[in-house]
Write a protein that holds these residues in place. Structure first.
Motif, PDB file in Angstrom:
ATOM      1  N   LEU A  62       0.831  -1.205   0.000  1.00 15.63           N
ATOM      2  CA  LEU A  62       0.000   0.000   0.000  1.00 15.63           C
ATOM      3  C   LEU A  62       0.864   1.253   0.000  1.00 15.63           C
ATOM      4  O   LEU A  62       0.542   2.252  -0.668  1.00 15.63           O
ATOM      5  CB  LEU A  62      -0.934  -0.010   1.209  1.00 15.63           C
ATOM      6  CG  LEU A  62      -2.044  -1.065   1.194  1.00 15.63           C
ATOM      7  CD1 LEU A  62      -2.804  -1.059   2.517  1.00 15.63           C
ATOM      8  CD2 LEU A  62      -3.010  -0.840   0.023  1.00 15.63           C
ATOM      9  N   PHE A  63       1.958   1.213   0.750  1.00 14.70           N
ATOM     10  CA  PHE A  63       2.868   2.353   0.775  1.00 14.70           C
ATOM     11  C   PHE A  63       3.444   2.626  -0.612  1.00 14.70           C
ATOM     12  O   PHE A  63       3.462   3.774  -1.075  1.00 14.70           O
ATOM     13  CB  PHE A  63       4.006   2.101   1.766  1.00 14.70           C
ATOM     14  CG  PHE A  63       5.133   3.078   1.656  1.00 14.70           C
ATOM     15  CD1 PHE A  63       5.053   4.317   2.272  1.00 14.70           C
ATOM     16  CD2 PHE A  63       6.267   2.784   0.912  1.00 14.70           C
ATOM     17  CE1 PHE A  63       6.082   5.238   2.154  1.00 14.70           C
ATOM     18  CE2 PHE A  63       7.308   3.695   0.790  1.00 14.70           C
ATOM     19  CZ  PHE A  63       7.207   4.924   1.409  1.00 14.70           C
ATOM     20  N   CYS A  64       3.936   1.576  -1.264  1.00 15.24           N
ATOM     21  CA  CYS A  64       4.543   1.751  -2.591  1.00 15.24           C
ATOM     22  C   CYS A  64       3.533   2.303  -3.598  1.00 15.24           C
ATOM     23  O   CYS A  64       3.857   3.197  -4.395  1.00 15.24           O
ATOM     24  CB  CYS A  64       5.115   0.424  -3.087  1.00 15.24           C
ATOM     25  SG  CYS A  64       6.609  -0.117  -2.212  1.00 15.24           S
ATOM     26  N   LEU A  65       2.329   1.782  -3.568  1.00 14.31           N
ATOM     27  CA  LEU A  65       1.297   2.258  -4.488  1.00 14.31           C
ATOM     28  C   LEU A  65       0.954   3.720  -4.222  1.00 14.31           C
ATOM     29  O   LEU A  65       0.781   4.518  -5.151  1.00 14.31           O
ATOM     30  CB  LEU A  65       0.046   1.390  -4.359  1.00 14.31           C
ATOM     31  CG  LEU A  65       0.185  -0.071  -4.803  1.00 14.31           C
ATOM     32  CD1 LEU A  65      -1.095  -0.840  -4.481  1.00 14.31           C
ATOM     33  CD2 LEU A  65       0.509  -0.176  -6.289  1.00 14.31           C
ATOM     34  N   GLN A  66       0.880   4.076  -2.947  1.00 15.11           N
ATOM     35  CA  GLN A  66       0.559   5.450  -2.586  1.00 15.11           C
ATOM     36  C   GLN A  66       1.652   6.409  -3.051  1.00 15.11           C
ATOM     37  O   GLN A  66       1.363   7.496  -3.576  1.00 15.11           O
ATOM     38  CB  GLN A  66       0.381   5.555  -1.074  1.00 15.11           C
ATOM     39  CG  GLN A  66       0.024   6.954  -0.596  1.00 15.11           C
ATOM     40  CD  GLN A  66      -0.026   7.046   0.921  1.00 15.11           C
ATOM     41  OE1 GLN A  66       0.770   6.407   1.613  1.00 15.11           O
ATOM     42  NE2 GLN A  66      -0.959   7.822   1.435  1.00 15.11           N
TER      43      GLN A  66
END
Length: 678
Positions: A62-66
């Protein structure tokens, strides 16, 4: 082209449904690449606060996508650091005992299930790519090194049934030269031996720091019985002979003092591992003619070994990433997949790994303000000048800037910093802040332009941004740099580039202008019970529960108020998501029954904390059991004590135990206006 690389296991932070690969799949991480360049990368442990976690990569993904402003639908390929066929065989073994896994099926179906359950996303079959464990390790070091041609050594405990690989890499083509199975695992042999020193998995680096205190000659012959060097760079291990070490000593009990026997075993073990590795490298350097070497895998984290390889002159240049262990496989799997799909992609020497959480200057003040009952806060006019003065005056600083570092080493953005000229810092930081063994050394950070003035650097390369090599401090500087010089005159150094990390460079430069020594003591910003801090709130919690003098976040300087445990009772309390709160009934004797309260973990039984003051430094008492049972993450400790109707005596007990529980991260505390998700 977007490629997401993943390493780690299958269970959510709060469950243990699958119990898959608990020993093999650890250090969960995610790395997102666009056309071969890293957009974002982070270890799951930084976000869920479980050290070396093997839990699923939910929050890392989720962090990478954000960070990229993308969705899973936008990702072209998702690269998993496992061989698909081997993974299917392993799954069949698990399925015999686990009907749920039998329903899920093979590896592809497993990952489709995981993405659906974690993200509600239907993973397309063509998105999924499997990359062998050791190929992922190899790709990590190879693509970060920028070497077109090199010898690659991957060496760890075990991955996809292999423990060691030697690869001839030329123009992105990997030709395997030697592979060793689990029976000849140098990593497992290392683990077998360090158990005699009172250590276990993930403690290997501690033994590396202990080794210089010992004499390798004392037990050299006993350790040599554990391996045989064979022709053509090959070797075999005799791990069954490890029990012969009982003729030297019994395994050291945890927290027992170290003796000369322990340090001598550590020294002999380090020398034995290095002898095997040099045997491998010497042969294959001659066979291939390579003048460049890259190393990866868990054993590749041995910076002492790496320094000796560099100093040997066997290769003109050696590259080792700071994340040579399994978290780095997220990078390696993504890089290998990207370059396989787009062979024309260029690659160059990586200069940093600041890929994690960004500390935004405009959010710092508001976040710190929520902790004002505990902190004096001021905004500095000249961060580098003021902080360097504090360190010159003897202060130890918690330092948080910019994006967090990927991997297990603090490289100047989530660091504890101090004056390297103060010898007592070594004992103070180990005891009061890190709460760890007194012998453990600290690393120096030095301006890239000045490294040759203070350290003996072999060869032409003088850039060491990843803290992967132990080199010698020049003799004339050892007495002046006692806090970062190990007992053998060495140091695991990091060079700091003005281009890659201007804020850290400016701080070291300011310190250097005032002292004549542009070097700082640098160690990871965390205590013994947690991973390196990531968020501002992580940093505040670590600061408040340690002996650090000041906390610096961006341009803000914080110092502790004179607060008491009763002030802590106003913080909102919750149970860690990976915790198991237990009440156990048992017979005390043939006629009487008793009971205990315990806080266990769904990932590591060694961290159980039973209510037994004679055995546990932080016991879980009945009042705390009741508080954690009622804690919903919305009410403070004080409110819960009122609701539960605690007596004055019970309240006093809660407040007495609260600092220890918080320091050991057995409870989660946050201010009422906090915004933590965990």
């Amino acid at each position: 082209m977007l490629v997401l690389g993943l390493s780690g296991g299958c269970d959510s932070v709060f469950d243990r449904n699958f119990k898959l690969f608990e020993d093999a799949h650890h250090d969960t991480a995610a790395v997102l690449m666009e056309d071969g360049k890293v957009v974002a990368g982070i270890e799951e442990e930084r976000l869920i606060r479980i050290k070396h976690t093997g839990k699923i990569w939910r929050f890392a993904v989720l962090f990478c996508l954000q960070q990229a402003n993308k969705t899973l639908e936008d990702i072209d390929y998702i690269a998993i650091y496992s061989n698909e066929d081997i993974l299917n065989k392993v799954l069949k073994k698990y399925q015999i005992c686990n009907p749920l896994l039998a329903e899920i099926g093979d590896a592809r179906k497993l990952y489709r299930y995981l993405f659906q359950s974690e993200f509600g996303f239907c993973l397309r079959d063509e998105q999924l790519v499997f990359v062998d464990h050791h190929i992922s390790h190899a790709a990590t070091a190879y693509y970060m090194s920028g070497f077109n041609d090199s010898l690659i050594l991957t060496i760890d405990a075990l991955g996809d049934t292999l423990s060691t690989n030697v690869i001839d890499a030329r123009n992105k083509r990997f030709d395997n030269l030697l592979s060793k199975s689990e029976s000849d695992s140098i990593g497992i042999l290392y683990l077998d031996v360090i158990r005699f020193l009172g250590y276990r998995i993930f403690d290997e680096y501690k033994v590396m720091g202990l080794a210089p205190y010992g004499c390798s000659e004392t037990y050299k012959e006993q350790l040599r019985r554990l391996y045989t060097l064979l022709p053509n760079g090959d070797y075999t291990l005799h791990r069954e002979r490890v029990i012969e070490l009982f003729s030297i000593t019994n395994p050291r009990k945890k927290d027992a003092p170290f003796t000369q026997v322990h340090t001598d075993i550590a020294a002999a073990l380090q020398e034995a591992i290095e002898e095997i590795v040099f045997h491998i490298l010497s042969h294959f350097q001659q066979v291939t003619g390579h003048t460049r070497l890259v190393i990866s895998g868990g054993v590749g984290q041995s910076s002492s070994m790496n320094g000796k390889i560099l100093r040997s002159g066997l290769f003109k240049d050696v590259f080792v990433p700071s994340f040579a262990g399994d978290s780095g496989c997220a990078y390696g799997a993504a890089a290998y997949a990207a370059h396989q799909m787009q062979p024309e992609l260029p690659f160059a020497r990586a200069s940093h790994a600041y890929w994690g959480t960004q500390i935004h200057d405009d959010e710092i003040g508001e976040t710190l303000d929520a902790w004002r009952p505990f902190l004096h806060i001021e905004k500095m006019d000249n961060r580098s000048e003021q902080v360097s003065d504090l360190m010159i005056d003897g202060a130890v600083i918690g330092w948080v800037q910019g994006r967090s570092e990927f991997g297990p080493r603090s490289l100047g953005n989530r660091s504890i910093l101090a004056d390297p000229r103060v010898a007592t810092h070594k004992e103070t930081i180990n005891a009061m802040i890190k709460m760890r063994e007194s012998y453990r050394p600290f690393a120096p950070s030095v301006l890239e332009e000045r490294v040759l003035d203070f350290f003996e650097v072999p060869g032409e390369n003088a850039e060491f941004p990843f803290m992967s090599f132990v080199l010698n401090v020049k003799p004339e500087w050892r007495e002046q740099l006692p806090a970062i010089t190990h007992i053998d005159g060495s140091a695991r150094l990091q060079t700091v580039s003005r281009t890659s990390n201007p804020r850290y460079w400016e701080l070291i430069d300011a310190f250097g202008r005032k002292t004549g020594i542009p070097v700082l003591l640098n160690t990871s910003f965390n205590n013994h019970a947690e991973p390196i801090v990531d968020s501002i709130n992580d940093a505040v919690v670590c600061y408040l529960t340690s002996g650090l003098d000041y906390l610096v976040v961006g341009d803000y300087l914080a110092r502790k108020k004179d607060w008491q445990p009763s002030d802590m009772s106003g913080l909102i309390v919750s149970l860690p998501k990976a915790a198991l709160l237990l009440r156990e009934d048992y017979y005390v004797n043939h006629s009487e029954r008793g009971f205990t309260y315990s806080l266990a973990w769904n990932y590591d039984t060694a961290r159980d904390h039973d209510y037994d003051p004679t055995r546990r430094p932080h016991a879980l008492s009945e009042p705390w059991y009741k508080i954690l049972q009622a804690a919903d993450g919305k009410q403070s400790v004080r409110q819960l004590m009122f609701i539960l109707g605690f007596s004055n005596e019970q309240q006093a007990q809660v407040l007495e135990e609260l600092p220890g529980l918080w320091s050991d991260r057995l409870v989660v505390l946050r201010p009422g206006s906090g915004n933590d998700n965990f």
